[in-house]
Design a protein around this motif. Structure first.
Motif, PDB file in Angstrom:
ATOM      1  N   ILE A 215       0.842  -1.206   0.000  1.00 27.85           N
ATOM      2  CA  ILE A 215       0.000   0.000   0.000  1.00 27.85           C
ATOM      3  C   ILE A 215       0.875   1.254   0.000  1.00 27.85           C
ATOM      4  O   ILE A 215       0.630   2.204  -0.752  1.00 27.85           O
ATOM      5  N   LEU A 216       1.919   1.250   0.858  1.00 31.87           N
ATOM      6  CA  LEU A 216       2.814   2.398   0.906  1.00 31.87           C
ATOM      7  C   LEU A 216       3.548   2.599  -0.419  1.00 31.87           C
ATOM      8  O   LEU A 216       3.759   3.736  -0.854  1.00 31.87           O
ATOM      9  N   ASP A 217       3.940   1.499  -1.055  1.00 33.95           N
ATOM     10  CA  ASP A 217       4.602   1.596  -2.357  1.00 33.95           C
ATOM     11  C   ASP A 217       3.669   2.239  -3.383  1.00 33.95           C
ATOM     12  O   ASP A 217       4.100   3.070  -4.192  1.00 33.95           O
ATOM     13  N   VAL A 218       2.407   1.840  -3.341  1.00 37.06           N
ATOM     14  CA  VAL A 218       1.438   2.416  -4.281  1.00 37.06           C
ATOM     15  C   VAL A 218       1.260   3.904  -4.015  1.00 37.06           C
ATOM     16  O   VAL A 218       1.252   4.725  -4.945  1.00 37.06           O
ATOM     17  N   ILE A 219       1.130   4.262  -2.733  1.00 39.75           N
ATOM     18  CA  ILE A 219       0.961   5.679  -2.379  1.00 39.75           C
ATOM     19  C   ILE A 219       2.187   6.488  -2.797  1.00 39.75           C
ATOM     20  O   ILE A 219       2.077   7.577  -3.367  1.00 39.75           O
ATOM     21  N   LYS A 220       3.368   5.927  -2.507  1.00 42.43           N
ATOM     22  CA  LYS A 220       4.604   6.613  -2.870  1.00 42.43           C
ATOM     23  C   LYS A 220       4.704   6.773  -4.388  1.00 42.43           C
ATOM     24  O   LYS A 220       5.088   7.837  -4.887  1.00 42.43           O
ATOM     25  N   ALA A 221       4.353   5.723  -5.115  1.00 43.86           N
ATOM     26  CA  ALA A 221       4.412   5.786  -6.579  1.00 43.86           C
ATOM     27  C   ALA A 221       3.447   6.828  -7.123  1.00 43.86           C
ATOM     28  O   ALA A 221       3.778   7.574  -8.053  1.00 43.86           O
ATOM     29  N   GLN A 222       2.247   6.891  -6.555  1.00 48.88           N
ATOM     30  CA  GLN A 222       1.276   7.876  -7.014  1.00 48.88           C
ATOM     31  C   GLN A 222       1.797   9.287  -6.813  1.00 48.88           C
ATOM     32  O   GLN A 222       1.601  10.168  -7.660  1.00 48.88           O
ATOM     33  N   ARG A 223       2.471   9.494  -5.679  1.00 48.30           N
ATOM     34  CA  ARG A 223       3.028  10.821  -5.413  1.00 48.30           C
ATOM     35  C   ARG A 223       4.185  11.125  -6.359  1.00 48.30           C
ATOM     36  O   ARG A 223       4.290  12.241  -6.890  1.00 48.30           O
ATOM     37  N   VAL A 224       5.075  10.144  -6.564  1.00 40.60           N
ATOM     38  CA  VAL A 224       6.249  10.361  -7.400  1.00 40.60           C
ATOM     39  C   VAL A 224       5.866  10.564  -8.867  1.00 40.60           C
ATOM     40  O   VAL A 224       6.411  11.442  -9.553  1.00 40.60           O
ATOM     41  N   TYR A 225       4.922   9.757  -9.334  1.00 44.73           N
ATOM     42  CA  TYR A 225       4.573   9.800 -10.753  1.00 44.73           C
ATOM     43  C   TYR A 225       3.473  10.811 -11.072  1.00 44.73           C
ATOM     44  O   TYR A 225       3.004  10.872 -12.212  1.00 44.73           O
ATOM     45  N   ALA A 226       3.037  11.584 -10.066  1.00 47.54           N
ATOM     46  CA  ALA A 226       1.990  12.573 -10.311  1.00 47.54           C
ATOM     47  C   ALA A 226       2.458  13.552 -11.390  1.00 47.54           C
ATOM     48  O   ALA A 226       3.594  14.028 -11.390  1.00 47.54           O
ATOM     49  N   GLY A 227       1.593  13.845 -12.335  1.00 39.63           N
ATOM     50  CA  GLY A 227       1.934  14.755 -13.419  1.00 39.63           C
ATOM     51  C   GLY A 227       2.419  14.060 -14.671  1.00 39.63           C
ATOM     52  O   GLY A 227       2.629  14.702 -15.702  1.00 39.63           O
ATOM     53  N   PHE A 228       2.643  12.732 -14.582  1.00 40.49           N
ATOM     54  CA  PHE A 228       3.062  11.961 -15.749  1.00 40.49           C
ATOM     55  C   PHE A 228       1.955  11.001 -16.148  1.00 40.49           C
ATOM     56  O   PHE A 228       1.206  10.505 -15.297  1.00 40.49           O
ATOM     57  N   THR A 229       1.876  10.743 -17.428  1.00 36.96           N
ATOM     58  CA  THR A 229       0.895   9.787 -17.939  1.00 36.96           C
ATOM     59  C   THR A 229       1.617   8.500 -18.312  1.00 36.96           C
ATOM     60  O   THR A 229       2.444   8.488 -19.230  1.00 36.96           O
TER      61      THR A 229
END
Length: 716
Positions: A215-229
């Motif tokens: 879950i934390l990996d998913v949250i972290k990824a969402q934050r890191v990849y925000a703004g990219f498609t």
């Protein structure tokens, strides 16, 4: 005095706790016997009893006293699941934070000042992922929470972060134990908590850390990849940028497991090692050594003679050696393996897209699920006034430039006393150049022990190298055709005239031009990665010199395995890169090879050790080869044969080291080395004799004395 006062207060409270037998109240039997009374108090004054219980829980936790588990059960029995969970959740987090703050106040400075070097990696991990570390530990209730409180107080994690992570992390365990407390009347022992109705809860509790990590990996990824498609599909499984050792191995592994992989290289396949570093330098060293042997042929019963040679032929041999090895790293070979090799300059557009400026013109864009950055390093050129005007060479440029010379430079200056500088200085001195080597430190090869540096220094001086240690290069000057280097030593300036100058003061990672800054990928001299070689983006990895911390070809290949496997299979399993046993060799004559700790390292880090040393002038093969110079030095755990580090100075030192690398990698001690048959007469026997030195130093003297008496008795 404040710290002493606090310690006295804590000690008094703890002593009082046990002196008045309050610990008996915090046992299962004590709790059950007083349950009726407690329930009566709660019925009369629920708020007062609830507040008092919370305060007592905070005190017990803050003082790290035994009984927190019993009190958690009591909360369930007294207040039920809902209110019991609420009280314990806040009380445990507040008490834990108080214990954390006390530990930080009393111990953090002392521990960090004494063990800072050993804790460096841990501190960096906490600074980067401390919240997750703490959260994971909090999810495992069998781990002593009081230890977590005290140990985390020694780190730099923020108190507010510690509190809220503890609050969230302990919640699931709190619910399970409070729920168990609701059945307190039926419990006969703590093992009764594991009733069938609660077993599932504990199973989920064990699985929950893994679920939480995902879950934390998913949250972290969402934050890191925000703004990219993210692309819906990818052109490649893996794109590798850079075809040096790290890139070649990464691409090879990907092709071996049938992944679709593209390898991008803007210049020469094989990278620095093949074209500018390992291979050409070793070819030069061999030619120089033969010239040295001819000059000293009397050592072998032959007539010495001054070698005559064509310098152009020497340099041509170097290029011929490169050409013979090139097919191992060629486009054709890797294409046959299934690697798509593209020649051009690569730049990251987004975390999955790479744009390539093709060498033949035009551009190409490719997407990949994962990317490995293996862009290597280049020679560092100091900001030395006048350097550009006089001209200089580096380990990258000298091979092409010197190939055009009819003879080696008559007067050569080498800046730098590290491995590259020492190898080049000795080689060109043996080929006839008057070499002046300038090093600002007090000794050359300063990463090695002082006795190693002294031996290497003596060898270079015997070969004619003029060593200027503790000399700082100030500026370069040119007057007509005369080139000068001005150096400063103890406040006095002096002049060194030269015909050619080689900068060998270190190497720096290639970080510019790849789009790292546009994506916010952090760099600190090298690309910042975690233990899995992941960058800021979990799908972008780095390996080799660009990743650090070691700039060795074999380490780049070692890292490449982890980068490629984690990139391709990290969804299922990730592997932390293992730096425990890293060997390296400096190919001066005699060679200097090391793995693990040196004496200098051990002293700097405060690590206890024993040392044994075997001199090569005692080795039969070394004597036969007229090369009886050097030693084998082994550091071990005091009283044990476990190897902490090995330094070998001598002929074939790099080859001899492999046995110790194997032993350290697989936990084999010196007794195993001593018990291994070594062919006679070989250089490898030096390892056995070094192990024998350790055995003699640890011989059981008492038993030997008794044996002497026994044999005396047997003789009558």
């Amino acid at each position: 005095m404040k710290k002493i006062g606090l310690l006295v207060l804590i000690a008094a409270l703890a002593v009082g706790f046990f002196y008045f037998d309050l610990n008996q109240l915090l046992t299962l039997q004590g709790l059950k016997s007083g349950l009726v009374t407690f329930e009566a108090w709660r019925s009369d004054s629920p708020v007062f009893v609830g507040g008092g219980f919370l305060l007592l829980y905070v005190i017990v936790t803050a003082l790290s006293l035994p009984g927190a588990v019993i009190m958690t059960l009591a909360a369930g029995a007294l207040f039920g699941l809902l209110w019991g969970t609420l009280i314990v959740s806040f009380a445990s987090s507040i008490g834990a934070t108080l214990a954390f703050l006390v530990s930080r106040y009393l111990l953090q400075d002392a521990v960090q000042s004494r063990f800072g070097d050993r804790l460096k990696a841990f501190n960096e991990g906490v600074a980067r992922d401390g919240a997750f570390y703490l959260f994971t530990l909090r999810l495992v209730p069998i781990f002593p929470f009081f230890l977590i409180n005290l140990l985390m107080g020694l780190t730099a994690i923020r108190a507010l972060t510690f509190y809220w992570v503890s609050q969230v992390g302990m919640f699931v365990g709190t619910v399970v134990y409070v729920n168990a407390g609701t059945q307190l009347g039926q419990l006969e022992s703590l093992s009764g908590i594991l009733s069938p109705s609660l077993l599932l809860s504990f199973v989920l509790l064990g699985v929950f850390p893994l679920m939480a990590k995902k879950i934390l990996d998913v949250i972290k990824a969402q934050r890191v990849y925000a703004g990219f498609t993210k692309p819906k599909s990818f052109d490649r499984n893996l794109i590798v940028i850079g075809a040096g050792a790290g890139g070649l191995v990464s691409a090879y592994i990907a092709a071996t497991v049938k992944a679709k992989v593209t390898l991008i290289e803007a210049h020469k396949m094989g990278g620095d090692c093949l074209n500018y570093g390992c291979i050409p330098s070793k070819a030069l060293i061999k030619s120089a050594k033969v010239a040295h042997q001819m000059r000293h042929a009397e050592n072998y019963g032959l007539n010495s003679s001054e070698p005559t040679f064509s310098f152009k032929k020497v340099m041509q041999r170097i290029h011929d050696v490169i050409a013979k090895i090139e097919p191992h790293d060629s486009v054709e070979r890797y294409s046959k393996m299934g690697v798509d090799v593209v020649q051009g300059y690569a730049k990251l557009i987004d975390p999955w897209t790479v744009e390539i400026q093709l060498n033949e013109g035009g551009t190409q864009r490719l997407t990949a699920r994962s990317i490995v950055l293996s862009t290597g390093a280049r020679p560092f050129v100091p900001n030395l006034p006048g350097l550009e005007e006089v001209g200089y060479y580096t380990s990258d440029t000298l091979w092409e430039a010197f190939a055009k010379l009819d003879e080696p430079p008559k007067r050569l200056v080498v800046l730098g006393g590290g491995p590259i500088g020492c190898e080049l200085a000795q080689s060109f001195a043996r080929l006839g150049s008057k070499v002046t080597q300038v090093e600002r430190s007090a000794r050359i090869m300063r990463r090695e022990d002082e006795d190693v540096s002294v031996l290497a220094q003596d060898s270079l001086i015997q070969d004619g190298v003029i060593l200027l240690t503790s000399h700082r290069a100030v500026r370069c000057e040119k007057e007509g055709d005369v080139k000068r280097l001005i150096v400063e030593h103890e406040g006095q300036e002096s002049v060194v005239e030269f015909d050619a100058l080689i900068c060998a003061v270190g190497r720096e990672a290639r970080l510019e031009g790849y789009g790292l800054e546009n994506l916010g990928i952090e760099t600190k001299g090298t690309i910042v990665t975690n233990d899995y070689l992941e960058t800021l983006y979990p799908n972008i990895f780095a390996a080799g010199d660009v990743a650090g911390p070691y700039q060795f070809t074999h380490v780049a290949a070692h890292q490449a395995w982890y980068a490629a496997v984690n990139a391709l299979f990290g969804t299922f399993k990730k592997f932390r890169v293992d730096y425990r046993v890293i060997p390296w060799t400096t190919f001066v004559d005699p060679e200097v090879a090391r793995v693990g700790l040196s004496e200098q390292d051990a002293k700097d880090k405060g690590i206890a050790y024993e040392m044994v040393r075997y001199e090569l002038d005692d080795l039969d093969r070394a004597i036969a080869d007229s090369a009886a110079k050097g030693f084998v030095k082994v550091l071990t755990v005091p009283g044990k044969d476990k190897i902490l580090g090995v330094t070998i100075v001598g002929e074939h030192a790099g080859d001899l080291l492999a046995e110790f690398v194997l032993a350290m990698k697989h936990g084999l001690g010196l007794n195993k080395v001593l018990g291994t048959i070594h062919t006679y007469p070989t250089w490898a026997e030096a390892n056995k004799y070094a192990a024998g030195e350790w055995k003699r130093a640890h011989a059981p003297q008492r038993i030997l004395n008794w044996l002497e008496k026994y044999h005396t008795w047997r003789r009558g």
